[in-house]
Design an enzyme around this catalytic site. Sequence first.
Site, PDB file in Angstrom:
ATOM      1  CE  LYS A 150       7.121  -8.115 -17.512  1.00 27.86           C
ATOM      2  NZ  LYS A 150       7.230  -8.942 -16.324  1.00 27.86           N
TER       3      LYS A 150
ATOM      4  NE  ARG B 103       5.364   2.226  -2.325  1.00 29.45           N
ATOM      5  CZ  ARG B 103       6.101   1.522  -1.490  1.00 29.45           C
ATOM      6  NH1 ARG B 103       5.535   0.611  -0.743  1.00 29.45           N
ATOM      7  NH2 ARG B 103       7.393   1.711  -1.414  1.00 29.45           N
TER       8      ARG B 103
ATOM      9  CG  HIS C 114      10.818 -35.225 -21.246  1.00 26.41           C
ATOM     10  ND1 HIS C 114      11.169 -36.555 -21.142  1.00 26.41           N
ATOM     11  CD2 HIS C 114      11.849 -34.611 -21.891  1.00 26.41           C
ATOM     12  CE1 HIS C 114      12.373 -36.735 -21.684  1.00 26.41           C
ATOM     13  NE2 HIS C 114      12.797 -35.568 -22.147  1.00 26.41           N
TER      14      HIS C 114
ATOM     15  CG  ASN D 210       2.811  -0.758   3.048  1.00 24.42           C
ATOM     16  OD1 ASN D 210       2.206  -1.747   2.663  1.00 24.42           O
ATOM     17  ND2 ASN D 210       4.017  -0.442   2.606  1.00 24.42           N
ATOM     18  N   GLY D 211       1.380  -2.928   5.257  1.00 28.06           N
ATOM     19  CA  GLY D 211       1.946  -4.110   5.891  1.00 28.06           C
ATOM     20  C   GLY D 211       0.864  -4.959   6.539  1.00 28.06           C
TER      21      GLY D 211
ATOM     22  CD  GLU E 239       3.685  -9.861 -14.294  1.00 27.84           C
ATOM     23  OE1 GLU E 239       4.090  -9.664 -13.138  1.00 27.84           O
ATOM     24  OE2 GLU E 239       4.286  -9.435 -15.301  1.00 27.84           O
TER      25      GLU E 239
ATOM     26  CB  CYS F 136      -0.914   0.008   1.216  1.00 29.02           C
ATOM     27  SG  CYS F 136      -1.888  -1.496   1.412  1.00 29.02           S
TER      28      CYS F 136
ATOM     29  CD  GLU G  99       9.759 -11.354 -17.216  1.00 29.09           C
ATOM     30  OE1 GLU G  99       9.363 -10.174 -17.260  1.00 29.09           O
ATOM     31  OE2 GLU G  99       9.608 -12.078 -16.212  1.00 29.09           O
TER      32      GLU G  99
ATOM     33  CE  LYS H 266       7.345  -1.720 -10.845  1.00 27.87           C
ATOM     34  NZ  LYS H 266       7.485  -2.407 -12.136  1.00 27.87           N
TER      35      LYS H 266
ATOM     36  CD1 TRP I 180      -2.998  -5.133  -4.723  1.00 23.89           C
ATOM     37  CD2 TRP I 180      -2.290  -6.289  -2.944  1.00 23.89           C
ATOM     38  NE1 TRP I 180      -2.907  -6.444  -5.082  1.00 23.89           N
ATOM     39  CE2 TRP I 180      -2.483  -7.186  -4.017  1.00 23.89           C
ATOM     40  CE3 TRP I 180      -1.864  -6.788  -1.725  1.00 23.89           C
ATOM     41  CZ2 TRP I 180      -2.243  -8.554  -3.890  1.00 23.89           C
ATOM     42  CZ3 TRP I 180      -1.625  -8.138  -1.601  1.00 23.89           C
ATOM     43  CH2 TRP I 180      -1.811  -8.999  -2.680  1.00 23.89           C
TER      44      TRP I 180
END
Length: 607
Positions: free
Chosen positions: A483, A27, A502, A98-99, A486, A2, A479, A602, A74
């Site tokens: 992306k 954030r 496999h 925040n946390g 996301e 946050c 990656e 983020k 968030w």
Amino acid sequence: MCGIVGIVGKAEAAPLLIEGLHRLEYRGYDSAGIATLVDGRIERRRAEGKIANLEALLKRSPIEGRTGIGHTRWATHGVPNETNAHPHANGSVAVVHNGIIENFAELRSELTREGHVFESQTDTEVVVHLLTRFLRQGLSPEESVQSALRKLQGAFALGILFAGRHDLLIGARRGSPLAIGYGDGEMFLGSDALALAPLTQRIAYLEEGDWAVLSPEGASVRDADGREVRREIRLTALSGAMIGKGEFRHFMLKEIFEQPQVIGDTLNAMFNPVSRTISLPPLPFELGEVRRATIIACGTSYYAGLVAKYWLEQVARVPVEVDVASEFRYREPPMEPGGLALFISQSGETADTLAALRYCKSKGQHILSVVNVPESTIARESDAVLPTLAGPEIGVASTKGFTTQLTVLACLALALARARGAIDHPTEARLSSAIAEVPRRAAEVLNHDGRIREIALTVAEARDVLYMGRGSSYPVALEGALKLKEISYIHAEGYAAGEMKHGPIALIDESVPVIVIAPSDDLFEKTASNVQEVVARGGKVVAFGDGPGVSRMADSAVFTVTLPYVDPFVTPILYSIPVQLLAYHVAVLKGTDVDQPRNLAKSVTVE
């Protein structure tokens, strides 16, 4: 995950709080709110969703006041709605947080038994009631904060406002970052320097366990034991102009197109073009004595670490273990003292990575970090820092942060190889020159934006997408899949090309695009063979390669993109760019929120 901003001073607070929140929206953006003091009373405005909703509310119902706090959230505890939005407040106290307060359930039960009534589902509200308890006992605001901090368990940053005290704002941190900004007759509080950039360039960072009492005249900082301490005030180079979108539709696209510049900036800090050698900042340990390296990171940074494993083992001849931070420390791995522990984090505040760093430090490891924020907690707790010079990255999906990490890690591999005598000077000159070529070649890759946009039309129709590569192209495939997941919400997976038969090859049919990372390196022939296996089962191949490779696969692939030929050593940096562009254009076609994809933030500052 946050964002916090606070102001005590001489100007109307609400517009400044909103501006700061916009800079922190990366954030979290489940909800937002502000609280100010109006004639000594706490006035509050909160809104579900993005900050634009809060702005609309403030136009309908403005608030005055020169002292205030703001928050963009968030969600961790409690669903994202207005009731759970910060600030949490009663008639006496307003708090932004925040946390995570780990013992909030116990505290909530204890306070409920005392008659406190809770309105939200959040852990933050216990801080409001805890402070209120101490205020009712006759303690001052400062004494109440100190008493409350002794009761709280977890990792958090707090901004606290008290009714009737327009000259007071208190901040506290334990495990989550918090910065103080110094103005002229006003003071500021923020989750990071970016939030405070329009307000001041004079910043001090609270250290672990610190709490600070802010007034318009300055700040008094105390440590966890309540002793007054001094924290260095430093100038930050961040400015308001650094976060504009410019001519780009999204921050993510802007940041993709910034890569030639920021890769060059990062490289120029380490590359000597005259001697064609790499020079790292001074280190408090001897690189040549490194016998083993452990790389720890999360998400995209973890994939950068996987690329570094190939480089460090192949070029520097150092055995490397790579692990995700959220798993590493819970294994309690044995570590021989004197090893190198390398931590990669864009923000420098990633909670899992920071916890792993502290574990490695306790085991006698040399701590080296690769971060984009040199004032961050991870940077401050490391023995040495290799900075990426990407500048602020606002898009949640990392792009330039990733490629500048790769740039730094490539330079580290060469410096380590030279220190260990694993390469001679001609080889170092060749490989460092190859890195120096990347910014220019990256600009050439961006010229394929139109072609990649065409390919995105087909990929956007898929439900599943596979990515594959060999060697150092394998992490690029991982990656690329991340992306796409996301920002477009399409299911995608990355695989080592040799592993397709496999198991994953069972997924392939005519509806599944297969993105192939295929530079002309020593493994190209094997990759080309894997492409034939895909084609034989009806898969739609999209091949990213250089001229010789694309000509070999032209008859097999539905789409090809011809990238510049570069030394195989640096292909992971260059080939990351087209997979970023592909994910971006697919997301735009899907109509998703590219810069702020759902459920993501983020900076992951809680476990």
